[in-house]
Write an enzyme that holds these catalytic residues in place. Structure first.
Site, short mmCIF file in Angstrom:
data_model
loop_
_atom_site.label_atom_id
_atom_site.label_comp_id
_atom_site.label_asym_id
_atom_site.label_seq_id
_atom_site.Cartn_x
_atom_site.Cartn_y
_atom_site.Cartn_z
CG ASP A 210 0.37 -4.15 3.05
OD1 ASP A 210 0.86 -3.64 2.00
OD2 ASP A 210 -0.52 -3.49 3.55
CB SER B 175 2.73 1.93 6.41
OG SER B 175 1.22 1.87 6.91
CG HIS C 140 -0.50 0.23 2.56
ND1 HIS C 140 -0.21 -0.97 3.42
CD2 HIS C 140 -0.19 1.41 3.24
CE1 HIS C 140 0.09 -0.23 4.70
NE2 HIS C 140 0.26 1.04 4.21
#
Length: 714
Positions: free
Chosen positions: A220, A649, A84
């Site tokens: 991810d 992240s 992402h």
């Protein structure tokens, strides 16, 4: 610096640190954290984590494109981050015919790696304390405006002194609400190229349904490479550039993880509000976040309607939709978690004790009015918080909300300049046009603008609307559909083509009469407006909040001894740690998930839960290679109790030897209050197991060239 460190050390002696709570400065690790970390399983010295003179872990951690974290995992500048985090770059490089988001991409040789238009990584060089220098320039008699002006002047000097003639980017940041200041030195590399990404059905498995949820089975991750000139210096993209030879890169461990294993994360957490007063939390729960949630959902619904109809539109808006959806669910989770945790009551209790302390004779002169000032401020700005969040979602989701005003005002200034100045301004205007209309579909933009105007003028009206928008609302009974349709028919700002046609045959005086410009300019004027009374209230609040934090630290009524996150490099440490058993997870202990549990969620053709045919075939054969757990299953995700937030992240999850065991990508929705108050029972970080990452690269994608670059500890 000695005074600051001594103060922190004394506080830590008075209040034992919970090892899983805290986002810590690397320069203080040896004094404040290293002993605790060793007891938990760290095998590195503090110097091996953070060193100015020698290579250390910090040299392998980069800020990725300003909003995420990434890590260097090979001697040839290979970068690993979340899917992402790379999403926008992957979407940009994709077309409807060659859709790398949908199908994935793997460069089998360096010449096949692809350069997005704009992507950079930022290396952390060093930091230092400049609190004494900066705060010596100000005093309590200054207004906030005076104080901020003097502080900014000193910041400018410090940044100039340390950038070595432009070689480095230097940033001076406030901490503890302006009670301390540190400067950070960075080096940016802008030639960053896509190396590999799994298909979206792997990298975003579970979609919005599973976002912020556990159990998860999401791959991810994505991979990039940093390029430099032949001397290793940052350089603009060139075919002559070579892979960066980093000072340090992370070895990768495929030994696996188990409950209570030490886990350390280094990254760039974006923002926490652990020092926020009770009134601010209550304002968010009741006024700000509900408006954010409703505004975001309104934008998402319109985007999705068009994205579902057209593959090209889906690619154009994939990144904006994903970002909007992420925060939409986050803010609703914050409302629920903060309410359930009774966080307002907890903070109110702390502030009641602070007020008792503040009204004692020794403290009264400085601190007595702090809590009343803060509470009065929040009471007076509740309606503003509602209005501002509806307006913010209108501006964030609609290109017509801010674009025509910003571009129109730039063009007005442009046409009033001489030819030499125009030549200087034109590249900036062209960039502005590209940014507004780069990922743009006019029918979608028309509908989203009307829908958001209808919502904003309905729900934000009590605080007050701009003059033009209020007038239109009174004439159209709050339905802007026809007004927007008419405006987009005749406006110069409806599409890029219309803008360029206008610039080819300009009529500068017509800009202020353009219907999209009129609405947009009114919205932006309202967004930027600040009355003298509001400015005075903001200044009073800023002073009171700074003094609250100072007083809480002085009185030792707050045990938090680390500053709020603000996109500077931090370290957090804890353990692999399970949540209570969950019937949705078939793992023996609820701290990991398996490929089998992922396949059980599989729904053929479903946008969120589809899986590639090849992955299903490999799983059916149990073809896991060297990446299977010793118990036989293929691991996918695992849990730790590290203290992270947005911006983390893509952060590396490291074992006690500094080896990469996973990539952080999410938190659990039950602990969404964590940005404001840490709950050691609930707070978890959700990570991609590095073994799953390598299995996807090796067995699924067949990208052996990437595996061969890595240093793998077995």
């Amino acid at each position: 610096m000695k005074k600051v460190v001594l103060f922190l050390t004394m506080c830590l002696m008075a209040f034992p640190v919970k090892a899983d709570e805290g986002m810590w400065f690397l320069m203080f690790i040896e004094r404040l954290n290293h002993r605790d970390m060793e007891k938990m399983g760290l095998q590195l010295t503090a110097e091996e984590i953070y060193s100015i003179n020698h290579h250390s872990l910090k040299d392998a951690i980069v800020q990725f494109n300003g909003g995420c974290t990434a890590e260097i995992v090979s001697k040839n500048g290979l970068v690993l981050t979340n899917h992402h985090c790379g999403y926008n770059a992957i979407a940009e490089l994709s077309t409807a015919e060659q859709n790398y988001l949908k199908d994935g991409f793997w460069a089998k040789e360096k010449s096949a790696e692809m350069k997005p238009k704009s992507l950079y990584v930022r290396f952390f060089v060093r930091m230092d304390d400049v609190s004494k220098r900066i705060l010596s320039k100000v005093n309590d008699q200054m207004t906030e405006t005076e104080r901020n002006k003097i502080i900014q002047q000193e910041i400018n000097l410090i940044e100039k002194e340390n950038n070595e003639g432009g070689k480095y980017t230097v940033s001076v940041r406030p901490f503890f609400q302006g009670n301390e200041y540190y400067y950070f030195v960075y080096q940016d590399y802008t030639d960053v190229r896509l190396v590999g990404t799994p298909p979206e059905s792997v990298g975003k498995f579970g979609g919005d349904t599973d976002n912020w949820e556990w159990p998860r089975q999401t791959g991810d991750f994505s991979m990039f490479r940093v390029y430099a000139d032949k001397d290793g210096n940052p350089a603009a993209y060139s075919k002559d550039n070579v892979p960066l030879q980093p000072k340090h890169y992370l070895p990768v461990s495929i030994k696996g993880v188990k409950e209570n294993d030490f886990a350390m994360i280094l990254g760039y957490p974006g923002r926490t509000n652990r020092w926020m007063p009770a009134g601010g939390i209550e304002q968010n729960i009741k006024y700000a976040y509900p408006a954010w949630v409703e505004g975001a959902k309104t934008g998402m619904d319109v985007m999705k309607k068009y994205m579902d109809k057209d593959a090209t539109v889906r690619l154009q808006y994939a990144s904006k939709y994903a970002s909007t959806a992420n925060y939409w669910k986050n803010r609703q989770g914050m409302i629920d978690a903060l309410t359930k945790a009774g966080t307002v009551d907890v903070k109110t209790g702390q502030e009641d004790k602070f007020y008792e302390w503040a009204t004692k004779p020794a403290n009264k002169e400085k601190y007595e009015n702090v809590i009343p000032t803060i509470n009065d401020y929040y009471r007076s700005t509740n309606l503003k918080a509602t209005h501002d969040n509806y307006l913010m979602q209108l501006l964030r989701t609609s290109a017509y909300a801010a674009g025509p005003a910003n571009l129109g005002n730039a063009l007005i200034a442009y046409y009033n300049e001489n030819d030499a100045k125009k030549a200087e301004m034109l590249p900036k205007i062209n960039t502005m046009i590209d940014n507004i209309y780069g990922e743009f579909y006019a029918p979608l933009e028309k509908d989203i603008f009307a829908a958001q105007l209808n919502l904003y003028t309905s729900k934000g009206a009590e605080y007050g609307l701009g003059t033009q928008v209020a007038k239109m609302k009174s004439e159209n009974n709050g339905d802007f559909t026809a007004d927007v349709a008419k405006a987009t028919e005749i406006s110069y700002f409806t599409t890029k083509e219309k803008v360029l046609a206008f610039m080819a045959d300009p009529k500068p005086l017509a800009i202020v009469h353009d219907p999209l410009y009129i609405i947009s300019n009114d919205l932006m004027t309202k967004y930027r407006a600040k009355t003298d009374d509001q400015a005075k209230a903001d200044d009073g609040f800023a002073t009171a909040f700074r003094e609250l934090v100072e007083g809480l630290r002085e009185s030792k009524l707050n045990t938090i001894q680390y500053p709020d996150a603000n996109s500077t490099l931090r370290l957090t440490y804890g353990k692999v740690r399970a949540l209570p058993a969950d019937p949705r997870n078939d793992a023996k202990i609820n701290n990991y998930t398996t490929m089998e549990s992922m396949v059980k969620k599989y729904k053929a053709g479903d946008q969120e839960f589809d899986l590639p045919k090849r992955l299903l075939e490999l799983n059916k054969k149990k073809d896991y290679g060297q990446y299977a757990d010793k118990a036989g299953y293929m691991p996918v995700n695992f849990l730790t109790d590290n203290d992270i937030t947005g911006g983390n992240s893509g952060s590396p999850v490291l074992n006690g030897k500094g080896e990469l065991i996973g990539i952080a990508f999410d938190g659990n929705i039950e602990a969404m209050a964590g940005d404001v108050i840490f709950d050691p029972k609930l707070q978890r970080t959700i990570n991609v197991d590095i073994r799953y990452v390598l299995w996807i690269i090796d067995k699924y994608a067949g990208a052996k060239n990437i595996i061969d670059e890595l240093t793998i500890a077995k």
